[in-house]
Design a protein around this motif. Structure first.
Motif, PDB file in Angstrom:
ATOM      1  N   VAL A  72      -6.925  -5.109   5.249  1.00 54.20           N
ATOM      2  CA  VAL A  72      -7.078  -4.840   4.356  1.00 54.20           C
ATOM      3  C   VAL A  72      -7.783  -5.400   3.501  1.00 54.20           C
ATOM      4  O   VAL A  72      -8.578  -7.458   3.970  1.00 54.20           O
ATOM      5  CB  VAL A  72      -5.331  -5.719   3.510  1.00 54.20           C
ATOM      6  CG1 VAL A  72      -5.481  -6.300   2.956  1.00 54.20           C
ATOM      7  CG2 VAL A  72      -6.482  -4.543   1.457  1.00 54.20           C
ATOM      8  N   LEU A  73      -8.807  -4.969   2.571  1.00 53.68           N
ATOM      9  CA  LEU A  73      -9.895  -5.324   2.000  1.00 53.68           C
ATOM     10  C   LEU A  73      -9.823  -6.418   0.858  1.00 53.68           C
ATOM     11  O   LEU A  73      -9.308  -5.379  -0.343  1.00 53.68           O
ATOM     12  CB  LEU A  73     -11.011  -4.595   2.071  1.00 53.68           C
ATOM     13  CG  LEU A  73     -12.844  -5.310   1.601  1.00 53.68           C
ATOM     14  CD1 LEU A  73     -13.134  -6.600   2.594  1.00 53.68           C
ATOM     15  CD2 LEU A  73     -14.141  -3.909   1.336  1.00 53.68           C
ATOM     16  N   LEU A  74     -10.508  -7.568   0.851  1.00 52.18           N
ATOM     17  CA  LEU A  74      -9.572  -7.939  -1.078  1.00 52.18           C
ATOM     18  C   LEU A  74     -11.303  -8.687  -1.298  1.00 52.18           C
ATOM     19  O   LEU A  74     -12.159  -9.100  -0.818  1.00 52.18           O
ATOM     20  CB  LEU A  74      -8.996  -8.925  -0.911  1.00 52.18           C
ATOM     21  CG  LEU A  74      -7.477  -8.487  -0.125  1.00 52.18           C
ATOM     22  CD1 LEU A  74      -6.488  -9.629   0.203  1.00 52.18           C
ATOM     23  CD2 LEU A  74      -6.659  -7.725  -0.852  1.00 52.18           C
ATOM     24  N   ASN A  88      -5.928  -9.324   7.801  1.00 51.13           N
ATOM     25  CA  ASN A  88      -4.462  -9.011   8.058  1.00 51.13           C
ATOM     26  C   ASN A  88      -3.739  -9.098   7.456  1.00 51.13           C
ATOM     27  O   ASN A  88      -2.743 -10.207   6.835  1.00 51.13           O
ATOM     28  CB  ASN A  88      -5.063 -10.112   9.590  1.00 51.13           C
ATOM     29  CG  ASN A  88      -3.639  -9.283  10.597  1.00 51.13           C
ATOM     30  OD1 ASN A  88      -2.438  -8.894  10.718  1.00 51.13           O
ATOM     31  ND2 ASN A  88      -4.249  -8.426  11.506  1.00 51.13           N
ATOM     32  N   LEU A  89      -2.987  -8.021   8.154  1.00 56.22           N
ATOM     33  CA  LEU A  89      -1.796  -7.980   6.958  1.00 56.22           C
ATOM     34  C   LEU A  89      -1.063  -8.760   7.369  1.00 56.22           C
ATOM     35  O   LEU A  89       0.543  -9.512   6.592  1.00 56.22           O
ATOM     36  CB  LEU A  89      -1.336  -6.422   7.036  1.00 56.22           C
ATOM     37  CG  LEU A  89      -1.881  -5.061   6.490  1.00 56.22           C
ATOM     38  CD1 LEU A  89      -1.488  -3.733   7.144  1.00 56.22           C
ATOM     39  CD2 LEU A  89      -2.272  -4.798   5.732  1.00 56.22           C
ATOM     40  N   ASP A  90      -0.319  -9.248   8.153  1.00 57.82           N
ATOM     41  CA  ASP A  90       0.647 -10.179   8.549  1.00 57.82           C
ATOM     42  C   ASP A  90      -0.009 -11.662   8.045  1.00 57.82           C
ATOM     43  O   ASP A  90       1.565 -12.193   8.041  1.00 57.82           O
ATOM     44  CB  ASP A  90       0.675 -10.308   9.821  1.00 57.82           C
ATOM     45  CG  ASP A  90       1.167  -9.401  10.685  1.00 57.82           C
ATOM     46  OD1 ASP A  90       2.167  -8.570  10.368  1.00 57.82           O
ATOM     47  OD2 ASP A  90       0.930  -9.121  12.225  1.00 57.82           O
ATOM     48  N   GLN A  91      -1.463 -11.903   7.190  1.00 57.57           N
ATOM     49  CA  GLN A  91      -1.392 -12.658   7.320  1.00 57.57           C
ATOM     50  C   GLN A  91      -1.610 -12.672   5.416  1.00 57.57           C
ATOM     51  O   GLN A  91      -1.656 -14.348   4.858  1.00 57.57           O
ATOM     52  CB  GLN A  91      -2.947 -13.683   7.021  1.00 57.57           C
ATOM     53  CG  GLN A  91      -3.206 -13.790   8.590  1.00 57.57           C
ATOM     54  CD  GLN A  91      -4.420 -14.157   8.953  1.00 57.57           C
ATOM     55  OE1 GLN A  91      -5.350 -13.255   8.417  1.00 57.57           O
ATOM     56  NE2 GLN A  91      -4.479 -14.918  10.142  1.00 57.57           N
ATOM     57  N   LEU A  92      -0.873 -11.993   4.744  1.00 58.02           N
ATOM     58  CA  LEU A  92      -0.640 -11.517   2.971  1.00 58.02           C
ATOM     59  C   LEU A  92       0.374 -12.404   2.999  1.00 58.02           C
ATOM     60  O   LEU A  92      -0.336 -13.031   1.409  1.00 58.02           O
ATOM     61  CB  LEU A  92      -0.714 -10.352   2.797  1.00 58.02           C
ATOM     62  CG  LEU A  92      -2.486  -9.384   3.115  1.00 58.02           C
ATOM     63  CD1 LEU A  92      -0.979  -8.346   2.499  1.00 58.02           C
ATOM     64  CD2 LEU A  92      -2.515  -9.765   2.855  1.00 58.02           C
ATOM     65  N   GLY A  93       1.371 -13.550   3.161  1.00 57.27           N
ATOM     66  CA  GLY A  93       2.123 -14.124   3.078  1.00 57.27           C
ATOM     67  C   GLY A  93       1.880 -15.465   2.267  1.00 57.27           C
ATOM     68  O   GLY A  93       2.192 -15.975   2.485  1.00 57.27           O
ATOM     69  N   LEU A 140       2.151  -3.643   1.555  1.00 57.32           N
ATOM     70  CA  LEU A 140       1.581  -4.130   2.940  1.00 57.32           C
ATOM     71  C   LEU A 140       1.838  -4.373   3.713  1.00 57.32           C
ATOM     72  O   LEU A 140       1.958  -3.787   4.623  1.00 57.32           O
ATOM     73  CB  LEU A 140       0.088  -3.863   2.099  1.00 57.32           C
ATOM     74  CG  LEU A 140      -0.684  -3.330   0.911  1.00 57.32           C
ATOM     75  CD1 LEU A 140      -1.823  -3.848   0.704  1.00 57.32           C
ATOM     76  CD2 LEU A 140      -0.716  -1.605   1.313  1.00 57.32           C
ATOM     77  N   LYS A 141       2.813  -5.772   3.361  1.00 56.03           N
ATOM     78  CA  LYS A 141       2.694  -6.324   4.486  1.00 56.03           C
ATOM     79  C   LYS A 141       3.798  -5.782   5.933  1.00 56.03           C
ATOM     80  O   LYS A 141       4.204  -5.612   6.450  1.00 56.03           O
ATOM     81  CB  LYS A 141       2.920  -8.251   4.246  1.00 56.03           C
ATOM     82  CG  LYS A 141       3.641  -8.755   4.751  1.00 56.03           C
ATOM     83  CD  LYS A 141       3.501  -9.658   4.656  1.00 56.03           C
ATOM     84  CE  LYS A 141       4.314 -11.239   5.991  1.00 56.03           C
ATOM     85  NZ  LYS A 141       4.450 -11.973   6.164  1.00 56.03           N
ATOM     86  N   ASN A 142       4.411  -4.575   4.865  1.00 51.89           N
ATOM     87  CA  ASN A 142       6.216  -4.211   5.102  1.00 51.89           C
ATOM     88  C   ASN A 142       5.757  -2.971   5.484  1.00 51.89           C
ATOM     89  O   ASN A 142       6.628  -2.177   5.688  1.00 51.89           O
ATOM     90  CB  ASN A 142       7.063  -4.853   4.208  1.00 51.89           C
ATOM     91  CG  ASN A 142       7.870  -6.387   4.215  1.00 51.89           C
ATOM     92  OD1 ASN A 142       7.237  -7.147   5.527  1.00 51.89           O
ATOM     93  ND2 ASN A 142       7.845  -6.228   2.742  1.00 51.89           N
ATOM     94  N   HIS A 143       4.618  -2.427   5.715  1.00 51.14           N
ATOM     95  CA  HIS A 143       3.970  -1.002   6.114  1.00 51.14           C
ATOM     96  C   HIS A 143       4.583  -0.834   4.790  1.00 51.14           C
ATOM     97  O   HIS A 143       4.883   1.014   5.421  1.00 51.14           O
ATOM     98  CB  HIS A 143       3.744  -0.854   7.401  1.00 51.14           C
ATOM     99  CG  HIS A 143       3.592  -2.171   8.208  1.00 51.14           C
ATOM    100  ND1 HIS A 143       2.249  -1.909   8.483  1.00 51.14           N
ATOM    101  CD2 HIS A 143       3.840  -3.172   8.882  1.00 51.14           C
ATOM    102  CE1 HIS A 143       1.362  -3.212   9.365  1.00 51.14           C
ATOM    103  NE2 HIS A 143       2.929  -3.632   9.396  1.00 51.14           N
ATOM    104  N   ARG A 144       4.710  -0.600   3.868  1.00 51.46           N
ATOM    105  CA  ARG A 144       6.011   0.300   2.607  1.00 51.46           C
ATOM    106  C   ARG A 144       4.501   1.428   1.891  1.00 51.46           C
ATOM    107  O   ARG A 144       3.608   0.166   1.502  1.00 51.46           O
ATOM    108  CB  ARG A 144       6.295  -0.356   1.755  1.00 51.46           C
ATOM    109  CG  ARG A 144       7.859  -0.485   2.920  1.00 51.46           C
ATOM    110  CD  ARG A 144       9.257  -1.391   1.723  1.00 51.46           C
ATOM    111  NE  ARG A 144       8.861  -1.699   0.752  1.00 51.46           N
ATOM    112  CZ  ARG A 144       8.575  -3.182   0.296  1.00 51.46           C
ATOM    113  NH1 ARG A 144       9.622  -3.480   1.087  1.00 51.46           N
ATOM    114  NH2 ARG A 144       8.514  -3.805  -1.173  1.00 51.46           N
ATOM    115  N   THR A 145       4.033   2.902   2.247  1.00 53.76           N
ATOM    116  CA  THR A 145       3.001   3.489   1.512  1.00 53.76           C
ATOM    117  C   THR A 145       3.669   3.868   0.306  1.00 53.76           C
ATOM    118  O   THR A 145       2.569   4.324  -0.041  1.00 53.76           O
ATOM    119  CB  THR A 145       2.219   3.553   2.486  1.00 53.76           C
ATOM    120  OG1 THR A 145       3.133   4.500   3.329  1.00 53.76           O
ATOM    121  CG2 THR A 145       1.466   2.803   3.577  1.00 53.76           C
ATOM    122  N   GLU A 146       4.241   4.260   0.343  1.00 60.09           N
ATOM    123  CA  GLU A 146       5.005   4.689  -0.387  1.00 60.09           C
ATOM    124  C   GLU A 146       4.743   4.734  -1.970  1.00 60.09           C
ATOM    125  O   GLU A 146       5.410   3.135  -2.529  1.00 60.09           O
ATOM    126  CB  GLU A 146       6.516   4.984  -0.785  1.00 60.09           C
ATOM    127  CG  GLU A 146       7.771   4.102  -0.850  1.00 60.09           C
ATOM    128  CD  GLU A 146       7.901   3.563   0.186  1.00 60.09           C
ATOM    129  OE1 GLU A 146       8.640   2.342  -0.265  1.00 60.09           O
ATOM    130  OE2 GLU A 146       7.456   3.592   0.839  1.00 60.09           O
TER     131      GLU A 146
END
Length: 151
Positions: A18-20, A119-124, A137-143
């Motif tokens: 993800v771009l931040l 990396n999405l896994d590093q967001l925490g 996003l880390k949990n791959h929930r996009t709804e």
């Protein structure tokens, strides 16, 4: 209290990244989703496109709404500075167009020191706002979801 402010922000995910925007304050480095305040007469998609060009130097295509977040400053850790702030943020799924490469844009935010793919896994493991969207996003929930008044 100041008037309620609308903000349009981009969620740019490519594969597992993800771009931040990378920012710095008196507490150290923190990350935000690119975007900012909606201008009068500007629709939200146009706002996120303009803000991305200003902050990350990239043209983006704004897709569907992913999340809505409220931030009522007096309810959070930065109440000392933000007690009169009430902002409603609209997060759109976006994609970079035209082969642009992200970097600090021509008009970055005052605290912005860079742009970074995380990396999405590093967001925490990093200080990122809003944390609730990073967790989504880390949990791959996009709804689409309403995040509420959260920091």
């Amino acid at each position: 209290m100041k008037p309620i402010r609308n903000s349009a922000r981009a969620v740019i995910v490519e594969q597992e990244w993800v771009l931040l925007t990378k920012n710095q304050d008196h507490m150290g480095v923190y990350y935000l989703f690119p975007g900012g305040g909606q201008e009068k007469g500007e629709d939200l998609r146009a706002a996120v496109i303009r803000e991305c060009l200003e902050e990350i130097g990239c043209r983006v295509e704004a897709g569907d709404l992913i999340a809505v977040r409220e931030y009522i400053g007096r309810n959070h850790e930065f109440a000392k500075w933000d007690s009169d702030l009430h902002q409603v943020e609209f997060y759109f799924g976006c994609g970079i167009v035209g082969g642009d490469q992200p970097a600090n844009g021509a008009i970055p935010d005052d605290t912005q020191i860079g742009v970074e793919w995380i990396n999405l896994d590093q967001l925490g493991d990093i200080r990122v706002y809003p944390r609730s969207l990073a967790d989504q996003l880390k949990n791959h929930r996009t709804e689409p979801r309403y995040l509420g008044d959260t920091n």
